[in-house]
Design an enzyme around this catalytic site. Sequence first.
Site, PDB file in Angstrom:
ATOM      1  N   HIS A  48       0.842  -1.201   0.000  1.00 56.15           N
ATOM      2  CA  HIS A  48       0.000   0.000   0.000  1.00 56.15           C
ATOM      3  C   HIS A  48       0.883   1.259   0.000  1.00 56.15           C
ATOM      4  O   HIS A  48       0.614   2.216  -0.725  1.00 56.15           O
ATOM      5  CB  HIS A  48      -0.886   0.051   1.249  1.00 56.15           C
ATOM      6  CG  HIS A  48      -1.950  -1.004   1.335  1.00 56.15           C
ATOM      7  ND1 HIS A  48      -2.128  -1.797   2.451  1.00 56.15           N
ATOM      8  CD2 HIS A  48      -2.894  -1.398   0.446  1.00 56.15           C
ATOM      9  CE1 HIS A  48      -3.149  -2.608   2.248  1.00 56.15           C
ATOM     10  NE2 HIS A  48      -3.627  -2.405   1.040  1.00 56.15           N
ATOM     11  N   LYS A  60     -15.928  -7.113   5.454  1.00 54.57           N
ATOM     12  CA  LYS A  60     -14.980  -8.065   6.036  1.00 54.57           C
ATOM     13  C   LYS A  60     -14.969  -7.946   7.559  1.00 54.57           C
ATOM     14  O   LYS A  60     -15.423  -6.960   8.122  1.00 54.57           O
ATOM     15  CB  LYS A  60     -13.583  -7.776   5.499  1.00 54.57           C
ATOM     16  CG  LYS A  60     -13.499  -7.886   3.997  1.00 54.57           C
ATOM     17  CD  LYS A  60     -12.167  -7.329   3.514  1.00 54.57           C
ATOM     18  CE  LYS A  60     -12.119  -7.247   2.006  1.00 54.57           C
ATOM     19  NZ  LYS A  60     -10.952  -6.497   1.532  1.00 54.57           N
ATOM     20  N   SER A  93      -2.916  -7.624   3.033  1.00 59.53           N
ATOM     21  CA  SER A  93      -3.095  -7.495   4.488  1.00 59.53           C
ATOM     22  C   SER A  93      -3.455  -8.852   5.086  1.00 59.53           C
ATOM     23  O   SER A  93      -3.002  -9.207   6.180  1.00 59.53           O
ATOM     24  CB  SER A  93      -4.224  -6.502   4.791  1.00 59.53           C
ATOM     25  OG  SER A  93      -3.943  -5.249   4.247  1.00 59.53           O
ATOM     26  N   ARG A 126      -2.403  -5.806  -8.476  1.00 58.14           N
ATOM     27  CA  ARG A 126      -1.318  -6.736  -8.163  1.00 58.14           C
ATOM     28  C   ARG A 126      -1.153  -7.804  -9.236  1.00 58.14           C
ATOM     29  O   ARG A 126      -0.065  -8.101  -9.671  1.00 58.14           O
ATOM     30  CB  ARG A 126      -1.579  -7.422  -6.819  1.00 58.14           C
ATOM     31  CG  ARG A 126      -1.233  -6.570  -5.645  1.00 58.14           C
ATOM     32  CD  ARG A 126      -1.793  -7.111  -4.387  1.00 58.14           C
ATOM     33  NE  ARG A 126      -3.265  -7.049  -4.401  1.00 58.14           N
ATOM     34  CZ  ARG A 126      -4.022  -7.299  -3.372  1.00 58.14           C
ATOM     35  NH1 ARG A 126      -3.470  -7.678  -2.246  1.00 58.14           N
ATOM     36  NH2 ARG A 126      -5.328  -7.193  -3.443  1.00 58.14           N
TER      37      ARG A 126
HETATM   38  P1  ADP Z   1      -9.894  -3.386  -0.490  1.00 56.98           P
HETATM   39  O1  ADP Z   1     -10.724  -4.000   0.602  1.00 56.98           O
HETATM   40  O2  ADP Z   1     -10.478  -2.186  -1.119  1.00 56.98           O
HETATM   41  O3  ADP Z   1      -9.339  -4.368  -1.489  1.00 56.98           O
HETATM   42  P2  ADP Z   1      -7.234  -3.208   0.494  1.00 56.98           P
HETATM   43  O4  ADP Z   1      -6.779  -2.469   1.684  1.00 56.98           O
HETATM   44  O5  ADP Z   1      -7.016  -4.675   0.458  1.00 56.98           O
HETATM   45  O6  ADP Z   1      -8.704  -2.796   0.345  1.00 56.98           O
HETATM   46  O7  ADP Z   1      -6.557  -2.596  -0.803  1.00 56.98           O
HETATM   47  C1  ADP Z   1      -6.697  -1.243  -1.161  1.00 56.98           C
HETATM   48  C2  ADP Z   1      -6.041  -1.017  -2.499  1.00 56.98           C
HETATM   49  O8  ADP Z   1      -4.660  -1.313  -2.400  1.00 56.98           O
HETATM   50  C3  ADP Z   1      -6.575  -1.876  -3.633  1.00 56.98           C
HETATM   51  O9  ADP Z   1      -6.548  -1.125  -4.815  1.00 56.98           O
HETATM   52  C4  ADP Z   1      -5.568  -3.003  -3.725  1.00 56.98           C
HETATM   53  O10 ADP Z   1      -5.505  -3.544  -5.024  1.00 56.98           O
HETATM   54  C5  ADP Z   1      -4.294  -2.252  -3.373  1.00 56.98           C
HETATM   55  N1  ADP Z   1      -3.293  -3.152  -2.805  1.00 56.98           N
HETATM   56  C6  ADP Z   1      -3.466  -4.096  -1.863  1.00 56.98           C
HETATM   57  N2  ADP Z   1      -2.311  -4.745  -1.612  1.00 56.98           N
HETATM   58  C7  ADP Z   1      -1.377  -4.180  -2.421  1.00 56.98           C
HETATM   59  C8  ADP Z   1      -0.009  -4.442  -2.669  1.00 56.98           C
HETATM   60  N3  ADP Z   1       0.647  -5.421  -2.064  1.00 56.98           N
HETATM   61  N4  ADP Z   1       0.614  -3.658  -3.551  1.00 56.98           N
HETATM   62  C9  ADP Z   1      -0.051  -2.690  -4.193  1.00 56.98           C
HETATM   63  N5  ADP Z   1      -1.350  -2.434  -4.042  1.00 56.98           N
HETATM   64  C10 ADP Z   1      -2.015  -3.156  -3.169  1.00 56.98           C
END
Ligand code: ADP
Length: 210
Positions: free
Chosen positions: A17, A41, A128, A90
């Site tokens: 992130h 979630k 996460s 990703r």
């Molecule tokens: P959501 O519940 O919206 O998927 P996340 O917190 O999992 O929330 O992810 C938020 C954003 O960050 C999404 O666009 C996701 O694709 C991106 N994201 C999650 N993990 C990574 C990562 N390892 N590298 C880059 N972007 C990521």
Amino acid sequence: MATAVYPGSFDPVTRGHLDIIKRAAKINDQLIVAVLINSAKNPLFTVEERVALLRECCKDIPNVTVESFDGLTVEFAKKRHASVMVRGLRAVTDFENEIQLAQTNHALMPGIETMFLATSIKWSYLSSTIVKEAARYGSNISKFVTPNVENAIHAKVEQLRADVKEQEEHSRESHKRIWSHNDEQDKQINEHEKKLTEHEGRIRNLERRH
Ligand code: ADP
């Protein structure tokens, strides 16, 4: 250059992130990292905790702010006068869901464009969920998250373990109470039955005498 919103659950924020945040902050005037309040979630961290962790991680990037929001992301973006929505991609597995989201958002609010940033290869496997799972099994997670997040995850995992232990202790105690209560009731029933038999014996004796 514009104001952009980067929405997500961030439960908790990972180095993946943060990579997206730093890159998005370079190509936009302002970047608002927006933590979704009503995610379906079952989160490990409260929204306030997630916001605090993100703020700590982003404190050295001057054009980044962190907020929480409820409801539609496009409505939040409109309220903040943002014209860009940032999302990280990703792998192809993200694509289907992300394109659907982007197209829905565009239909709802044509003035807001979704900008996809391809994840750096270094973090393409990271989520996460995986970090939380690794922490639960005692793995070293310092590669995936910043030290403040690492400490917070360990503290949460410890707290959850203590809660489970306390619950087990509590249910063991109530089982014990139920069983001892049953023992007490059995004793009373036995005594009543004994008294009843004695009474019946006395009545039979009296009947025989008359
Ligand atoms: P959501 O519940 O919206 O998927 P996340 O917190 O999992 O929330 O992810 C938020 C954003 O960050 C999404 O666009 C996701 O694709 C991106 N994201 C999650 N993990 C990574 C990562 N390892 N590298 C880059 N972007 C990521």
